[in-house]
Design a protein around this motif. Structure first.
Motif, PDB file in Angstrom:
ATOM      1  N   GLU A   6      -5.262   3.772  -6.374  1.00 28.63           N
ATOM      2  CA  GLU A   6      -4.481   3.254  -5.427  1.00 28.63           C
ATOM      3  C   GLU A   6      -3.698   4.539  -4.229  1.00 28.63           C
ATOM      4  O   GLU A   6      -3.659   4.249  -3.344  1.00 28.63           O
ATOM      5  N   LEU A  10      -4.022   5.102  -0.630  1.00 29.46           N
ATOM      6  CA  LEU A  10      -3.082   4.997   0.395  1.00 29.46           C
ATOM      7  C   LEU A  10      -2.771   6.332   1.143  1.00 29.46           C
ATOM      8  O   LEU A  10      -2.434   6.094   2.056  1.00 29.46           O
ATOM      9  N   ASN A  14      -2.876   6.576   5.170  1.00 29.55           N
ATOM     10  CA  ASN A  14      -2.060   7.217   6.053  1.00 29.55           C
ATOM     11  C   ASN A  14      -2.540   8.298   6.819  1.00 29.55           C
ATOM     12  O   ASN A  14      -2.244   8.404   7.807  1.00 29.55           O
ATOM     13  N   THR A  17      -4.271   6.727   9.808  1.00 25.57           N
ATOM     14  CA  THR A  17      -3.360   6.173  10.865  1.00 25.57           C
ATOM     15  C   THR A  17      -2.894   7.205  11.597  1.00 25.57           C
ATOM     16  O   THR A  17      -2.649   7.087  12.863  1.00 25.57           O
ATOM     17  N   THR A  56       1.550   1.099  -4.689  1.00 27.55           N
ATOM     18  CA  THR A  56       1.548   0.294  -3.767  1.00 27.55           C
ATOM     19  C   THR A  56       2.452   0.675  -2.443  1.00 27.55           C
ATOM     20  O   THR A  56       2.976   1.687  -2.478  1.00 27.55           O
ATOM     21  N   TYR A  57       2.062   0.233  -1.208  1.00 23.42           N
ATOM     22  CA  TYR A  57       2.547   0.968   0.039  1.00 23.42           C
ATOM     23  C   TYR A  57       4.127   0.779   0.054  1.00 23.42           C
ATOM     24  O   TYR A  57       4.709   1.789   0.524  1.00 23.42           O
ATOM     25  N   PHE A  60       4.888   3.948  -1.859  1.00 27.97           N
ATOM     26  CA  PHE A  60       4.436   5.114  -1.284  1.00 27.97           C
ATOM     27  C   PHE A  60       5.393   5.721  -0.144  1.00 27.97           C
ATOM     28  O   PHE A  60       5.569   6.851   0.169  1.00 27.97           O
ATOM     29  N   GLU A  61       5.577   4.606   0.777  1.00 28.24           N
ATOM     30  CA  GLU A  61       6.320   4.976   2.043  1.00 28.24           C
ATOM     31  C   GLU A  61       7.714   5.483   1.819  1.00 28.24           C
ATOM     32  O   GLU A  61       7.998   6.407   2.508  1.00 28.24           O
ATOM     33  N   GLY A  86       5.718   3.853   8.920  1.00 30.46           N
ATOM     34  CA  GLY A  86       4.951   2.610   9.430  1.00 30.46           C
ATOM     35  C   GLY A  86       4.819   2.631  10.880  1.00 30.46           C
ATOM     36  O   GLY A  86       4.247   1.654  11.543  1.00 30.46           O
ATOM     37  N   ARG A  89       1.460   2.745  12.216  1.00 27.77           N
ATOM     38  CA  ARG A  89       0.763   1.511  11.908  1.00 27.77           C
ATOM     39  C   ARG A  89       1.036   0.227  12.844  1.00 27.77           C
ATOM     40  O   ARG A  89       0.379  -0.520  13.142  1.00 27.77           O
TER      41      ARG A  89
END
Length: 104
Positions: A6, A10, A14, A17, A56-57, A60-61, A86, A89
């Protein structure tokens, strides 16, 4: 061999994006450069220590935010604006000159 868990995906999401939104002019270049630096640092940390590989996002963020806060400079006007990974995104879905595609 690259681990394609994952965390790997991710990171790929990123990267894509940042590239797409900076090339389309949706993300100012100074912010894109800072985000790319933060992303590189997060990915390097995850490669060095498997316990730092977010799955998970939502986990991660904050890692990117933490890196960004450490590297914030005062060299340009965008440094005063809060960094939001974000941001790119969200801009790909909503642009101020057209209705948000998510609201349809």
């Amino acid at each position: 061999m690259t681990v394609r868990d994952e965390f790997f995906w991710l990171g790929e999401i990123n990267k894509a994006t940042l590239v797409i939104n900076s090339r389309q002019g949706l993300l100012p270049m100074p912010i894109a450069e800072e985000a790319a630096k933060a992303l590189r640092e997060v990915l390097a940390d995850g490669d060095a220590d498997p316990t730092k590989r977010a799955k998970t996002y939502i986990t991660f963020e904050p890692l990117m935010l933490k890196k960004k806060k450490k590297s914030r400079s005062r060299d340009h006007a965008d440094a005063r604006r809060p960094f939001q990974p974000g941001y790119a995104r969200n801009l790909s879905f909503c642009h101020s000159s057209r209705p948000c595609s998510r609201s349809r």
